[in-house]
Structure formats: C-alpha cells, structure tokens
Design an enzyme around this catalytic site. Sequence first.
Site, PDB file in Angstrom:
ATOM      1  N   LYS A   1      -9.858   1.974   6.416  1.00 32.05           N
ATOM      2  CA  LYS A   1      -9.359   1.688   7.764  1.00 32.05           C
ATOM      3  C   LYS A   1      -7.856   1.448   7.662  1.00 32.05           C
ATOM      4  O   LYS A   1      -7.412   0.411   7.198  1.00 32.05           O
ATOM      5  CB  LYS A   1     -10.017   0.452   8.392  1.00 32.05           C
ATOM      6  CG  LYS A   1      -9.693   0.418   9.898  1.00 32.05           C
ATOM      7  CD  LYS A   1      -9.719  -0.955  10.520  1.00 32.05           C
ATOM      8  CE  LYS A   1      -8.494  -1.762  10.314  1.00 32.05           C
ATOM      9  NZ  LYS A   1      -7.269  -1.295  11.000  1.00 32.05           N
ATOM     10  N   GLU A  53      -4.417  -8.310  -1.765  1.00 30.47           N
ATOM     11  CA  GLU A  53      -2.976  -8.329  -2.018  1.00 30.47           C
ATOM     12  C   GLU A  53      -2.339  -8.802  -0.722  1.00 30.47           C
ATOM     13  O   GLU A  53      -2.344  -8.078   0.271  1.00 30.47           O
ATOM     14  CB  GLU A  53      -2.503  -6.932  -2.445  1.00 30.47           C
ATOM     15  CG  GLU A  53      -1.147  -6.953  -3.106  1.00 30.47           C
ATOM     16  CD  GLU A  53      -0.027  -6.672  -2.139  1.00 30.47           C
ATOM     17  OE1 GLU A  53       0.541  -7.665  -1.597  1.00 30.47           O
ATOM     18  OE2 GLU A  53       0.283  -5.505  -1.907  1.00 30.47           O
ATOM     19  N   CYS A 105       5.833  -6.498   1.278  1.00 20.43           N
ATOM     20  CA  CYS A 105       5.188  -7.718   0.756  1.00 20.43           C
ATOM     21  C   CYS A 105       6.016  -8.336  -0.352  1.00 20.43           C
ATOM     22  O   CYS A 105       6.041  -9.552  -0.497  1.00 20.43           O
ATOM     23  CB  CYS A 105       3.759  -7.429   0.329  1.00 20.43           C
ATOM     24  SG  CYS A 105       3.653  -6.027  -0.758  1.00 20.43           S
ATOM     25  N   GLU A 111       6.312 -16.385   5.218  1.00 19.46           N
ATOM     26  CA  GLU A 111       6.716 -14.980   5.187  1.00 19.46           C
ATOM     27  C   GLU A 111       7.183 -14.571   6.588  1.00 19.46           C
ATOM     28  O   GLU A 111       6.486 -14.790   7.576  1.00 19.46           O
ATOM     29  CB  GLU A 111       5.515 -14.127   4.768  1.00 19.46           C
ATOM     30  CG  GLU A 111       5.870 -12.677   4.589  1.00 19.46           C
ATOM     31  CD  GLU A 111       4.710 -11.853   4.051  1.00 19.46           C
ATOM     32  OE1 GLU A 111       3.589 -12.004   4.567  1.00 19.46           O
ATOM     33  OE2 GLU A 111       4.940 -11.054   3.123  1.00 19.46           O
TER      34      GLU A 111
HETATM   35  P1  ADP Z   1      -0.011  -7.037   8.926  1.00 18.62           P
HETATM   36  O1  ADP Z   1       0.793  -8.192   9.355  1.00 18.62           O
HETATM   37  O2  ADP Z   1       0.423  -6.386   7.655  1.00 18.62           O
HETATM   38  O3  ADP Z   1      -0.343  -6.074  10.026  1.00 18.62           O
HETATM   39  P2  ADP Z   1      -2.745  -7.830   9.044  1.00 18.62           P
HETATM   40  O4  ADP Z   1      -3.446  -8.656   8.043  1.00 18.62           O
HETATM   41  O5  ADP Z   1      -2.750  -8.261  10.459  1.00 18.62           O
HETATM   42  O6  ADP Z   1      -1.337  -7.716   8.453  1.00 18.62           O
HETATM   43  O7  ADP Z   1      -3.275  -6.335   9.038  1.00 18.62           O
HETATM   44  C1  ADP Z   1      -3.584  -5.616   7.875  1.00 18.62           C
HETATM   45  C2  ADP Z   1      -4.828  -4.788   8.122  1.00 18.62           C
HETATM   46  O8  ADP Z   1      -5.924  -5.667   8.368  1.00 18.62           O
HETATM   47  C3  ADP Z   1      -4.738  -3.871   9.336  1.00 18.62           C
HETATM   48  O9  ADP Z   1      -5.394  -2.659   9.029  1.00 18.62           O
HETATM   49  C4  ADP Z   1      -5.496  -4.652  10.395  1.00 18.62           C
HETATM   50  O10 ADP Z   1      -6.036  -3.856  11.422  1.00 18.62           O
HETATM   51  C5  ADP Z   1      -6.586  -5.279   9.568  1.00 18.62           C
HETATM   52  N1  ADP Z   1      -7.208  -6.478  10.158  1.00 18.62           N
HETATM   53  C6  ADP Z   1      -6.674  -7.365  11.033  1.00 18.62           C
HETATM   54  N2  ADP Z   1      -7.554  -8.357  11.298  1.00 18.62           N
HETATM   55  C7  ADP Z   1      -8.678  -8.102  10.575  1.00 18.62           C
HETATM   56  C8  ADP Z   1      -9.945  -8.763  10.386  1.00 18.62           C
HETATM   57  N3  ADP Z   1     -10.235  -9.898  11.004  1.00 18.62           N
HETATM   58  N4  ADP Z   1     -10.841  -8.209   9.538  1.00 18.62           N
HETATM   59  C9  ADP Z   1     -10.558  -7.068   8.880  1.00 18.62           C
HETATM   60  N5  ADP Z   1      -9.403  -6.393   9.014  1.00 18.62           N
HETATM   61  C10 ADP Z   1      -8.465  -6.893   9.837  1.00 18.62           C
END
Ligand code: ADP
Length: 497
Positions: free
Chosen positions: A190, A264, A298, A395
């Site tokens: 995803k 990560e 990151c 961050e």
């Molecule tokens: P960033 O700030 O790098 O966008 P996130 O952690 O919000 O960090 O997003 C990283 C990935 O995790 C994206 O693909 C996002 O859609 C997905 N994501 C966000 N919330 C969830 C969740 N509760 N469970 C699984 N995946 C998630």
Amino acid sequence: MTEPRFVIPSDVTKWLEKVSAGDLGSGNVIASGEQAFEVFDPGTASRLATLPVSSQKSVELAVSTARKSFESGSWRNASPDDREKVLLALAALVERDFDFLSHLEALDTGKPLAEAMLDIHEVATVIRYYAGWANKVSGQTIASPKNLLAMTIRGPVGVCAAITPWNYPLPILMYKLAPALAFGNSFVAKPSELAPLSAIYFVGLCAEAGVPEGVVNLVLGAGQTGSDLVSSQGLDKIAFTGSSQTGQAIMAAAAKTTTKVTLELGGKSPQLVFASCDIDKAVAGVAMGIWTNAGQVCVAGSRLIVEGSIKDEFLDRLKKAGEDYVVGHSLDPLSAMGPIISAAQLDKITASLDSATKDGAAVHSLGKSSDLPGHFLNPTIVEGLTSSHSMHQEEIFGPVITVSSFETESEAVGLANSTRYGLAAGIWTGKAGQVQRVAREIDAGTVWANTYGAFHPTLPFGGTKSSGFGRELGESAVDGYTELKTIVEDISDEEGN
Ligand code: ADP
C-alpha cells in the site's frame, strides 16, 4: 506569478489521463472503485490523477490473491536462478522507463527532477543487488552427535505486506519488495495516498518482467486502507516506513494476529560538528543533510550541534549556503528544493515555527522563494531554544534545522542522544579516533562521518528507540524475508551405528 519554466512530458500526461479513466495497467492493482481519492502536484496544487480506494473487501482480495499465488508455488518454487533472471529483467525495465518514472516521481512528490532521477537509479540498483541474493542464500550444517544430521534451511516468509510513505515512494517500496521477491515471497503493497503513482506503474513492470500473476498486489488509499491491510488475518509479515504514531498503531494491529513487523519510523538526527572538521565540507554536508527533499527525509540532519568555538562562523556559512537555494517546481531546472508534500503538512510546519518564534527563537528563512501556488517553504534555521524545546525534540519533516552548541565531546554526545529517536547521525571531525569514539556512543542505526546520507543496497538501514526496529537493505534482508528452519535427521543404521 511568473510563467512556469517546465512542461510535463506528453507520455506522463497520457498515462495520468489513462489511470484517472480507471485503466490502472497490467499489474495487479486491487481497488474497488466505489470511493475515489485525488493525487496532487505539490508544486502547483493541481490535480494529477483521480484513483479508486481499495475497500476492505478489495484489501482481503489482495491478501487472498497473494496467499493463493504463494501456495501455488508459481514463484516460491521457481528456481533461484529463474527468480534472479526475472529480477534482472525488472531492473532493466526500470532503466528502460527511467525518464518516465523519474518525471512521474518528481511530479508526485514535488522533489527536483535530479533527485527523482537518483531515486529511480537507486530502485534499479536495489533490485539488481537482491537479484544476486536469490541464488546465494543458504543455511548451515550444525555440529551434532554422530547419529544425527542437523541443518538449517531458509525459505520464504509467506505473504508480506508493505506500507510506505510519500517521500521516497519507489526506493522505500523496493527496500521491501526486492528482497521479498528474491526469496520467493508473495506481496501486497500500500503506497502512500499522497504519492502512489510510481507504484501503480511499477506493478505493471513486475508483470512485464515475468513475475507470475498474483505475486505482487497493490492496494490504494489512505490510513483506513493501511489499517485494513495490517488487520488482515492473512499476512505473515508487515514492513512499515512512516511516522512513529502510525508505526505504533501497526504494531498494535499486528499483535492481534501475531504477525512479524519491522518498523522504520521517524528521526531527529543530529549533525555533530567539531572545530577540527573540514569546514567547507561540513557546511555543504549539513546543508545537503537538511535541505535535500525539503527536509522531508527520515534521516534529515535536523539538529546542528556545533562546537562553541566555531559556532558563529559555521552558522554564517550555513546561512549563506541556504541563501543559494532556489525553491521551485520539481520540473523547473533551476529548482534546488521543491515544495512540502501537502497544504496540511505545510500548515503543521509553519505552526511549529510560529510557536518557536513565540518562545523566543530566531527563525531565519533563507533562499529564493517560489511564486507558484504550491506548498513552498524556504530553507530555515532556528536558533535560540533550549535543547528540551519541542523544536529540538520532535520530527518536523520540513527544511528546518535547529542549532545548539557544546564545549566537550561528552557534552556533544549527550545532546545527540537527548531525543527519543535513534535513526541516524552525522559526525564532522578532523581528529583521528574521534569518529569511532563518538559513533559508538550515539544512539542511532546509522552514523555517517565526514559525509551524510550515503545509502547503498549493501548497507543495513534502520533505527533504535522511537525510530523503530529491524534493518532493511544489505544482508539484513535475508533475515527479514526468509524463515529459518532447523531440520534434524537420525542417520544411524539399523544397528544403531
Ligand atoms: P507520513 O507522515 O510519512 O505520511 P504516516 O505514518 O502518516 O507518515 O503514513 C505512512 C503510511 O502509513 C502511508 O501509506 C499511510 O497511508 C499509512 N497509514 C496511515 N495511517 C495508518 C494506519 N492507521 N494503519 C496503517 N497504515 C496507515
């Protein structure tokens, strides 16, 4: 507003029209189409594509498709040489479509085209590196009593899922997908809803390279789709790169199904600058470490920790380096730094800067701004806050570096370790032995000395503390994407000899 100095290549425009019309190509993208989301160019805030969201049902379909392919053995039981061949073909296809993929990644993330080209080059390099591993992975025979033969073999883990962020969409996906494929796993990915385009194109290349049907599957959407995926009963492993908060949610979901995870997560990486350093090199390295990809990295070196005796000179020179940055659209050849990924992310960063200013910080905004309607922020240096301030601790994920100073080596190490993160660190010094002394004391998965941000497929990468656990890249991925099995056999004859 000045006229934009770029044109989107026509093959990219055509492809964007095609995916928006629902033709997602030959790869296994499983999305229901009942709900849709839009993807934007962060440099102009204009829409690039409209895509279907994968419902919970489509996520389950993706996982069961991956499971069926795994059980069929179409890839798992392919000979290691054949898996190597397919991965080498995949790397060659990435290189064939290098210009297209680089433009797509630049538009989707906002990063300057030259940076996107480095990303796509890295993608091909990572695939090729793991292609080589396919027929080199091996087990051991283990010292045992005379009547026993004990050995370990390595097989694939099963169905692996990847949830990835938008800042390095295709490279970060490849850190997971390339070793998973090399060792015979099936996969569901995803990509981030903010930059999913290159992944959609890439699954088509997997099919073209000869990865069997159903082995690589893609689901689309935001947090809900990610959450549906990690809650699925059908996964054997989840690899996540993203924020610490989401990482914790994923770990909690994985606990319910006892699914392996590697995380990560974020960082607040220190750049320790000692008075003995080569100052030209250190200024260039610190500038690059925070302003590459507009600090949306990151491992961004977001805390400058500089020896007191050179602090003023170093800061003057860093400000000059920041002033040279031209901030602009990804495809504008003059741009050295692109936009922030979204309006929401830009608002978050400016709110932190406003609160730092209220708390007495000096906030220096440097460089030449863009007048396009994208989400731009200039290179920024923040001075005058104590090291416990949230600006030093949390961050920011933007082009913002904080400043603090030290007098002794142990004070420098103390400051470096004073956050909850432990992803990476930089050391700039001219003194023999100091790198090794300081590197051993720093809480970080990677320490760069007199350089910064050097990545290679051979180098294990990951974090400690709130930056997560597990290592990607290098030989570490063998542990990440294979399961070790111990086989013990009685080899005595009928008389028991
Ligand atoms: P960033 O700030 O790098 O966008 P996130 O952690 O919000 O960090 O997003 C990283 C990935 O995790 C994206 O693909 C996002 O859609 C997905 N994501 C966000 N919330 C969830 C969740 N509760 N469970 C699984 N995946 C998630």
